[in-house]
Design an enzyme around this catalytic site. Sequence first.
Site, PDB file in Angstrom:
ATOM      1  N   PRO A   2       0.830  -1.205   0.000  1.00 20.96           N
ATOM      2  CA  PRO A   2       0.000   0.000   0.000  1.00 20.96           C
ATOM      3  C   PRO A   2       0.868   1.260   0.000  1.00 20.96           C
ATOM      4  CG  PRO A   2      -0.801  -1.588   1.608  1.00 20.96           C
ATOM      5  CD  PRO A   2       0.531  -2.087   1.129  1.00 20.96           C
ATOM      6  N   GLU A   3       0.572   2.181  -0.913  1.00 17.79           N
ATOM      7  CA  GLU A   3       1.303   3.440  -0.983  1.00 17.79           C
ATOM      8  C   GLU A   3       0.423   4.558  -0.430  1.00 17.79           C
ATOM      9  OE1 GLU A   3       3.285   4.136  -4.679  1.00 17.79           O
ATOM     10  OE2 GLU A   3       3.920   2.059  -4.885  1.00 17.79           O
ATOM     11  N   LYS A  58       3.240   7.116   4.916  1.00 20.79           N
ATOM     12  CA  LYS A  58       2.419   5.904   4.846  1.00 20.79           C
ATOM     13  C   LYS A  58       2.066   5.367   6.229  1.00 20.79           C
ATOM     14  CE  LYS A  58       5.137   3.759   1.831  1.00 20.79           C
ATOM     15  NZ  LYS A  58       5.573   2.729   0.850  1.00 20.79           N
ATOM     16  N   HIS A  91      -4.516 -14.643  10.115  1.00 20.06           N
ATOM     17  CA  HIS A  91      -3.813 -13.389   9.797  1.00 20.06           C
ATOM     18  C   HIS A  91      -4.536 -12.140  10.303  1.00 20.06           C
ATOM     19  CE1 HIS A  91      -1.311 -15.950   7.418  1.00 20.06           C
ATOM     20  NE2 HIS A  91      -2.193 -16.114   6.455  1.00 20.06           N
ATOM     21  N   ARG A 110       1.656 -11.161   5.810  1.00 20.32           N
ATOM     22  CA  ARG A 110       3.121 -11.245   5.833  1.00 20.32           C
ATOM     23  C   ARG A 110       3.731 -10.707   7.125  1.00 20.32           C
ATOM     24  NH1 ARG A 110       5.066  -9.524  -0.266  1.00 20.32           N
ATOM     25  NH2 ARG A 110       3.387 -10.554  -1.425  1.00 20.32           N
ATOM     26  N   LYS A 151      23.543  15.158  -7.701  1.00 20.23           N
ATOM     27  CA  LYS A 151      23.170  13.768  -7.450  1.00 20.23           C
ATOM     28  C   LYS A 151      23.352  12.931  -8.722  1.00 20.23           C
ATOM     29  CE  LYS A 151      21.302  14.391  -3.261  1.00 20.23           C
ATOM     30  NZ  LYS A 151      21.782  13.752  -2.031  1.00 20.23           N
ATOM     31  N   ARG A 260      14.140  -2.289  -7.836  1.00 17.98           N
ATOM     32  CA  ARG A 260      12.710  -2.278  -8.170  1.00 17.98           C
ATOM     33  C   ARG A 260      12.523  -2.250  -9.682  1.00 17.98           C
ATOM     34  NH1 ARG A 260       9.022  -0.855  -4.148  1.00 17.98           N
ATOM     35  NH2 ARG A 260       9.935  -0.313  -2.136  1.00 17.98           N
TER      36      ARG A 260
END
Length: 270
Positions: A2-3, A58, A91, A110, A151, A260
């Site tokens: 979830p973002e 988050k 869970h 998880r 950067k 990613r």
Amino acid sequence: MPELPEVETTRRGIAPHLEGQRVSRVIVRDSRLRWPIPEDLDVRLSGQRIVQVDRRAKYLLIQAEVGTLISHLGMSGNLRLVEAGLPALKHEHVDIELESGLALRYTDPRRFGAMLWSLDPHNHELLIRLGPEPLTDLFDGERLYERSRGKSIAVKPFVMDNAVVVGVGNIYATEALFAAGIDPRREAGSVSRARYLKLAIEIKRILAYAIERGGTTLRDFIGGDGKPGYFQQELFAYGRGGQPCKVCGTTLREVKLGQRASVYCPKCQR
């Protein structure tokens, strides 16, 4: 995982049912999350009225009269409202029962999430070094430009750095870079001010729209009302490697950036 839009969707779903309610008891069936749930959480929270449900990055902040419960959904967690006393399934680790007869139930297959207690949440070690919220005036393209000078890191992991701006995870970084026409592999320090101004606008637009659409349905995510999000139906790049670009028809490419997967259009993004 979830973002920010998914977490904000959850906050908006549960807040009206929690704020102003008194906690009758807390049931912890399994405390083994990423960090152990405090053994005395029931003692600390029971009998208190919930004042506000807020969000920082988050993290969900469930503020009581004294102290705040800091919750993170981890990779697969969700918070939803159920009838108090409803038998728990596998869970379903925590119930926060309210005097209204509802319970806030935390599910996490998880167990990568968190439920922590703090008397000073904004100075908690998990929150104190976070950057600005993307949907506030504290975040804009000038900040991205200034923070990126010198950067050599790729621009995608740069905008995903929570010290730069919070809540721009893999899904929404991929989509914002596509919308701004920026190759995610480009060095952050080589992106111009004008392009960062455009990127910040797209980050704000896409996050706001994703929240409006209820977040993105990925694997286990459901909102606080038990409903899925619908933003996934409108993704332009994320998860579409090998498929034609919706804008120009070019085959989208997938690369690894910062461990990613990142999908981009070699024609639309430079």
